[in-house]
Design a protein around this motif. Structure first.
Motif, PDB file in Angstrom:
ATOM      1  N   LYS B 165       0.839  -1.200   0.000  1.00  0.00           N
ATOM      2  CA  LYS B 165       0.000   0.000   0.000  1.00  0.00           C
ATOM      3  C   LYS B 165       0.873   1.249   0.000  1.00  0.00           C
ATOM      4  N   VAL B 168       2.489   1.721  -3.437  1.00  0.00           N
ATOM      5  CA  VAL B 168       1.609   2.189  -4.514  1.00  0.00           C
ATOM      6  C   VAL B 168       1.240   3.644  -4.306  1.00  0.00           C
ATOM      7  N   LEU B 169       0.824   3.947  -3.067  1.00  0.00           N
ATOM      8  CA  LEU B 169       0.426   5.327  -2.799  1.00  0.00           C
ATOM      9  C   LEU B 169       1.622   6.265  -2.873  1.00  0.00           C
ATOM     10  N   LEU B 172       2.230   7.048  -6.335  1.00  0.00           N
ATOM     11  CA  LEU B 172       1.243   8.042  -6.781  1.00  0.00           C
ATOM     12  C   LEU B 172       1.683   9.440  -6.359  1.00  0.00           C
ATOM     13  N   SER B 173       2.104   9.525  -5.089  1.00  0.00           N
ATOM     14  CA  SER B 173       2.492  10.848  -4.599  1.00  0.00           C
ATOM     15  C   SER B 173       3.742  11.334  -5.318  1.00  0.00           C
ATOM     16  N   PHE B 220       2.144  14.101   1.427  1.00  0.00           N
ATOM     17  CA  PHE B 220       2.045  12.653   1.579  1.00  0.00           C
ATOM     18  C   PHE B 220       3.147  12.149   2.505  1.00  0.00           C
ATOM     19  N   MET B 229      -3.921   8.782   4.273  1.00  0.00           N
ATOM     20  CA  MET B 229      -4.679   7.542   4.415  1.00  0.00           C
ATOM     21  C   MET B 229      -3.798   6.317   4.641  1.00  0.00           C
ATOM     22  N   TRP B 230      -2.584   6.374   4.119  1.00  0.00           N
ATOM     23  CA  TRP B 230      -1.706   5.220   4.272  1.00  0.00           C
ATOM     24  C   TRP B 230      -1.246   5.024   5.709  1.00  0.00           C
TER      25      TRP B 230
END
Lengths: 657, 483
Positions: B165, B168-169, B172-173, B220, B229-230
């Protein structure tokens, strides 16, 4: 000597109160009783030295506090006035200590009881030996505390706790007035020292003080505020409600605190501050009125009470009324004289009643008594002596009679003369005093007849076990009886007549009508002979009526009471004072409290405050937690929404500008 | 580049060199040392020594007045030196906390300290970044190491999920950040901070967009809402010492980088980015305070706590003043100390049957381990900003910076959320002090962890004496920025 008197009881109270577990109950009793007996003997010696031989003096013990010109010290002031109080307090206290050995013999917490008694004695002594208003206030609060502790001594009894709280709260009202009075004294005179204040008391007649937006003459206001304190402590009309309930305490307590000593503190206060009251005629008139009203009111209520201790309590209230109206009329020495004699015979009556209660296994309702004079002969005799003294039996002109005869009749006669001299409420007080004397006689004899004569009306079991009290209880009765018989005749001259000027030595005026005022050998004014005889006349009338109703026509009053006429209910319910106060103050305060609590606090403050906020916060927390789904695409989605939101926000703002 | 110039540049990056060369060396050495545990232990000790050495160099041997290297890509000033020292020490503490845990959980591999070293190197580059390239370089170096660390317990489903997670996030960031960087480059015409600062004086819409994306990417890393959220999932899933590391050094490094980016290249666009940081601050404080209330897992709770604390730091940063810089530095420093200690306590929550992480497992701690309970109390309340523990002064000064900049309302909101957040710290302390113990007692923590909890616990009170000294340090460090 003075140190033994004041600090002996304190030391004893500390030892017995804090260390009774170590030294045991018996040692606690011995220490406290020994200390008060020593104090009583020392007081007697001081009385001779100070009052009879005229060696008034003041010991300064220590500085209490000094803030700017506010300089207060701990003192022992010994003058005739305090010497009289010392004798009264310590002798009654010593006898009550002894008596309690018998009365409290079965109580497991005796040592606590004795510690409280000694603590009370100390507080009362520091009150009467004070040389300034603040130390007096200290003692004043101290006796209030001790009274609270002792009324609620049987703290497992709800009624005792209620009564203790009632006494405390009612006294708070009075004490608040007293505190304001003391502050006003300082505001006007810049000191709380008795002699300094009384020395410049004339200043107070010029100055004015503002209270509640109204302007008062300083001295009148001070006098009135101090009197409010006195009203609370001495259970005068409007603030009397706590005294009858205080009878929930053990009977020795009633005798010591609620008859002989603490309740007379108000009278003492007014006498101690007589230079103020001399110059405050309006407040003095109020005192006269309140005192006379109390005397009459309490006497009427006493007619219809069935609890043996409550009858005596109302009687105390009524007699305090006599003392107050005497002081209000400027008859300070007469007030003190009555205080002095009253202490003996009222303590005697209370302890006698305690003996009856003890003998009948804590039965207090006179309707369940009767005909027990054969079982408790000594108690019966002592109660008769107490009643004779209280009702003031004696023969005028011959100066032969019981203690109350000299002091009470002195008040009544001088009230008449004050009335003749045009003092406000003088005649009113006289008339009321005569009526109240008749009522006193009636309820006192009613008590004797209902308790000791006629047929026994309680249950058989109680009667079988009824017994005379042990000697530790009888001896104090005998000693008090001696006082009740002779205290009046012996000290009349010193207190209110020929020797008064010398006796009081400046601590009190000898009284406007005292013989000593007019030089050696001269006779003062005398009231008309009918005035001399009217008290004894109404007393005899009261006796005859009581005899008729309760001995000849025994059972008739019970029927009258059962029929419950309006007058009887009015008296039996104590003029409905408790109900009125309950309705106005208790329920009013309750209602207000309920309003603030249920609506104000629970619904508004809690509802929107702690509970509401907490609820909202938890709800929000739940939502946020639900957002945290664990799915990757949700998280990524939130991030992208975030970026988008921020970008849109900035661009929109920029566009808007 | 000529030789002397290269030497001059290299003299500015000695700490980084120590870490980089050390990491490579240790990687090689680890392979040759026999026995996995021995290798892990030795490499770990060596890594700690390298970190302390690097910190010492940064503090004592840094060239006077600093300088720039590699054509402005690398900036050495008092600000970055301060951040480096704290980051190195925080990384060392993380290694201390990790040793025993990794051994008992059968995770002791020599790659762990090497990865920590590499991540620290990345952070070191971040805090010294002078252009967008260096920024991205440092960030990615750090992140890649952290992705692996998050999934270090690869046999655990949860840890793998957390690592995935995060990866991946994080990717994205990184994408957002890179996109933003490209926009900035496109509209400013340069990747160098000084040149961007010139362009920012007359910002175009493109530059504003670039700013939003760059800030989002950095947000992030500090797990500011809504890019947070992570955090709970990763904190919970990753091995506890890794979470401890996540919560300390990278947070500080990313925050320092954010300060530099906002104050230096985008200093002229304070009006724009203030709005972003304010929004991020309010969201973070709110989510941190409210989300933590219902947590039952102490690590998840610490995740929300860190989200909230980043919010408070952003309150200070929103002031966009010199005071903002040093206040945030002080805040982050105290936060790192408090969190390191708190994770020390969490690492002490071990029963005979294994680690426990539920808050209710702390019940009755005051009876079984009064010293630990006392330290935990000081640490939690200090993180919560309770007066008069040292954390209070951290919060005080960030709010002070905001109030000074006229953001009274923001400080008030911060105060309210701070009050709410005290509730969950108190809920934990209620368990610790007033509940009856459930389950077995905790077994003795290793000396390393015990020392960390005790020292940090005492520091929550003892540092009060050093607050004036710390203030002079952070004010000196902050003076390099924002002027």
């Amino acid at each position: 000597m003075a140190f033994i008197v004041v600090f002996g009881p304190l030391l004893a109270a500390i030892i017995a109160g804090l260390f009774h577990k170590q030294i045991g109950t018996r040692a606690s009793q011995l220490i406290t009783t020994g200390a008060t007996i020593a104090a009583a003997l020392a007081s007697a010696w001081l009385f001779v030295d100070v009052a009879i031989l005229g060696n008034a003096r003041t010991y300064e013990l220590a500085q209490w506090m000094a803030v700017g010109n506010f300089d207060i010290s701990w003192d022992i002031r010994l003058d005739s006035l305090s010497a009289v109080m010392l004798v009264v307090v310590t002798s009654v206290s010593a006898l009550v200590h002894v008596y309690s050995w018998g009365y409290m013999a079965d109580d497991p917490h005796r040592s606590r009881f004795f510690a409280y008694l000694s603590l009370f004695t100390f507080a009362m002594l520091s009150l009467v030996t004070a040389d300034n208003f603040l130390q007096m206030f200290f003692g004043w609060e101290g006796v209030g505390l001790a009274s609270y502790l002792l009324i609620g001594f049987w703290y497992k009894k709800k009624s005792a706790n209620d009564a203790a709280i009632k006494a405390f709260v009612t006294n708070r009202v009075g004490d608040f007035g007293l505190a304001l009075g003391v502050m006003a004294v300082f505001a006007v005179f810049g000191t709380l020292d008795f002699d300094t204040v009384f020395g410049q008391v004339d200043d107070g007649t010029v100055q004015t003080l503002t209270l509640f937006g109204l302007e008062f003459m300083a001295l009148e206001l001070i006098a009135f505020l101090l009197f409010i304190g006195a009203m609370g402590k001495s259970a005068q009309f409007f603030l009397h409600v706590w005294l009858p309930d205080a009878m929930e305490g053990p009977t020795p307590v009633s005798a010591l605190i609620h008859a002989a000593t603490m309740v007379t503190a108000g009278v003492f206060l007014v006498c101690r501050c007589y230079p103020i009251y001399e110059l405050a005629p309006n407040t003095s008139a109020i005192i006269t009125f309140i005192g006379a009203t109390t005397a009459l009111f309490a006497a009427t209520v006493g007619l219809a009470q069935n609890d043996i201790k409550r009858v005596i309590a109302y009687s105390t209230c009524s007699q305090l009324g006599y003392m107050f109206f005497a002081a209000g009329l400027g008859l300070y020495s007469a007030a003190m004289f009555h205080l002095f004699t009253h202490a003996f015979f009222k303590a005697l009556l209370f302890l006698g009643a305690g003996s009856v209660i003890h003998g009948l296994h804590h039965e207090q309702d006179m309707r369940n008594m009767g005909g027990i004079y054969k079982l408790l002969p000594v108690t019966w005799l002592m109660m008769i002596i107490g009643t004779l003294a209280l009702t003031g039996v004696g023969i005028p002109l011959l100066n032969l009679g019981f203690a109350g005869f000299f002091s009470k009749d002195m008040i009544i006669e001088e009230a008449f003369m004050a009335g003749a001299d045009g003092v406000t409420f003088g005649y009113f007080a006289f008339v009321v005093a005569i009526i109240a004397a008749g009522l006193t006689s009636f309820y006192s004899w009613r008590l004797i007849f209902m308790t000791f004569h006629g047929k026994f009306r309680g249950d058989k079991h109680t009667l079988d076990h009824a017994h005379e009290s042990p000697w530790v209880m009888i001896v104090p009765l005998l000693l008090l009886a001696i006082g009740a018989i002779f205290a009046g005749g012996l000290f009349r001259s010193d207190f209110v007549a020929r020797g008064a000027l010398e006796f009081w030595g400046g601590s009190l005026p000898p009284g406007p009508y005292a013989e000593g005022n007019y030089g050696e050998g001269a006779h003062g004014h005398h009231p008309p002979t009918w005035v001399l005889f009217s008290p004894i006349a109404v007393t005899v009338l009261g006796f005859v009526l009581a005899y008729w109703f309760y001995v000849v026509k025994e059972g008739l009053p019970a029927k009258i009471a059962a029929r419950g006429g309006p007058l009887h209910s009015f008296l039996a319910n104590k003029w409905y004072f408790d109900e009125i106060y309950d309705f106005i103050f208790v329920r009013g305060a309750r209602g207000l409290g309920d309003l603030f609590w249920k609506v104000g606090d629970r619904r508004i403050i809690d509802g929107f405050g702690p509970d509401g906020v907490a609820g909202t916060v938890m709800q929000a927390g739940r939502r946020i937690v639900r957002l945290q789904s664990g799915y990757l695409y949700h998280y990524a989605f939130v991030m992208l929404i975030g970026v988008l939101g921020l970008a849109v926000w900035l661009v929109a703002r920029a566009g808007g500008q | 580049m000529t030789g002397p110039a290269l030497l001059a540049d290299l003299s500015l990056i000695i700490p980084e060199l120590i870490l980089a060369v050390g990491a490579m060396g240790l990687l090689l050495a680890g392979v040759f040392i026999k026995g996995e545990e021995t290798a892990a232990r030795l490499v770990s000790l060596a890594a700690m020594a390298l970190l302390i050495l690097a910190a010492g160099v940064a503090v004592f041997l840094a060239p006077q007045g600093g300088g720039t290297a590699f054509f402005g890509a690398f900036v050495l000033d008092s600000f970055s030196l301060y951040a480096k020292a704290v980051v190195y020490l925080a990384a060392a503490i993380a290694l201390v906390l990790a040793g025993h845990y990794l051994r008992t959980e059968r995770l002791a591999r020599f790659e762990f300290p090497v990865l920590i070293l590499l991540a620290t190197l990345g952070m070191s580059v971040m805090v010294s970044a002078g252009d967008l390239i260096a920024l991205y370089l440092g960030l990615e170096l750090q992140s890649l190491a952290l992705y692996i660390l998050a999934a270090f317990n690869r046999d655990s489903l949860r840890a793998s999920e957390a690592g995935l997670k995060y990866f991946v996030l994080g990717a994205l960031s990184s994408g957002l950040l890179l996109y933003g960087a490209s926009l900035v480059y496109g509209f400013a015409g340069s990747t160098e901070f000084g040149a961007i600062a010139l362009a920012a004086e007359n910002p175009s819409v493109g530059l504003v967009f670039g700013l939003v994306f760059v800030v989002s990417g950095l947000a992030f890393k500090i797990s500011a809402a809504p890019f947070h959220m992570w955090t709970p999932d990763v904190y919970e899933g990753a091995p506890t010492p890794v979470a401890a590391f996540f919560a300390t050094a990278p947070k500080l490094a990313a925050m320092v980088l954010l300060i530099r980016v906002l104050m230096e290249p985008f200093g002229a666009m304070a009006d724009q980015w203030q709005q972003i940081t304010i929004i991020l601050a309010i969201l973070s404080m709110g989510i941190g305070a409210l989300g933590a209330l219902l947590q039952t897992n102490i690590k998840r709770l610490m995740a929300y706590s860190s989200i909230g604390n980043m919010g408070y730091a952003l309150v200070g940063l929103s002031a966009a003043s010199e005071a903002a810089v040093w206040a945030v530095l002080l805040y982050m420093t105290l936060y790192v100390i408090g969190v390191a200690g708190a994770f020390g306590v969490i690492l002490s929550m071990r029963r005979a049957e294994g680690m426990v992480e539920r808050i209710e497992d702390l019940a009755g701690l005051s009876k079984s381990r009064p010293g630990l309970a006392l330290a935990f109390t000081g640490l939690l309340l200090s993180i919560g900003g309770m007066p008069f523990l040292v954390g209070f002064f951290g919060k005080l000064f960030v709010f002070y910076a905001a109030v000074q900049a006229g953001l009274v309302w923001l400080a008030v909101i911060g105060g309210l959320f701070s009050a709410i957040s005290i509730a969950y710290y108190l809920m934990i302390l209620k368990r610790v002090w007033f509940d009856e113990p459930t389950g077995g007692e905790f077994i003795n923590p290793p000396a390393s962890v015990a020392i960390i909890t005790r020292v940090t616990g005492i520091a929550t009170v003892g540092l009060l004496l050093l607050v004036p000294f710390m203030l002079t340090r952070v004010i000196e460090a902050g003076s390099a920025i924002g002027g």
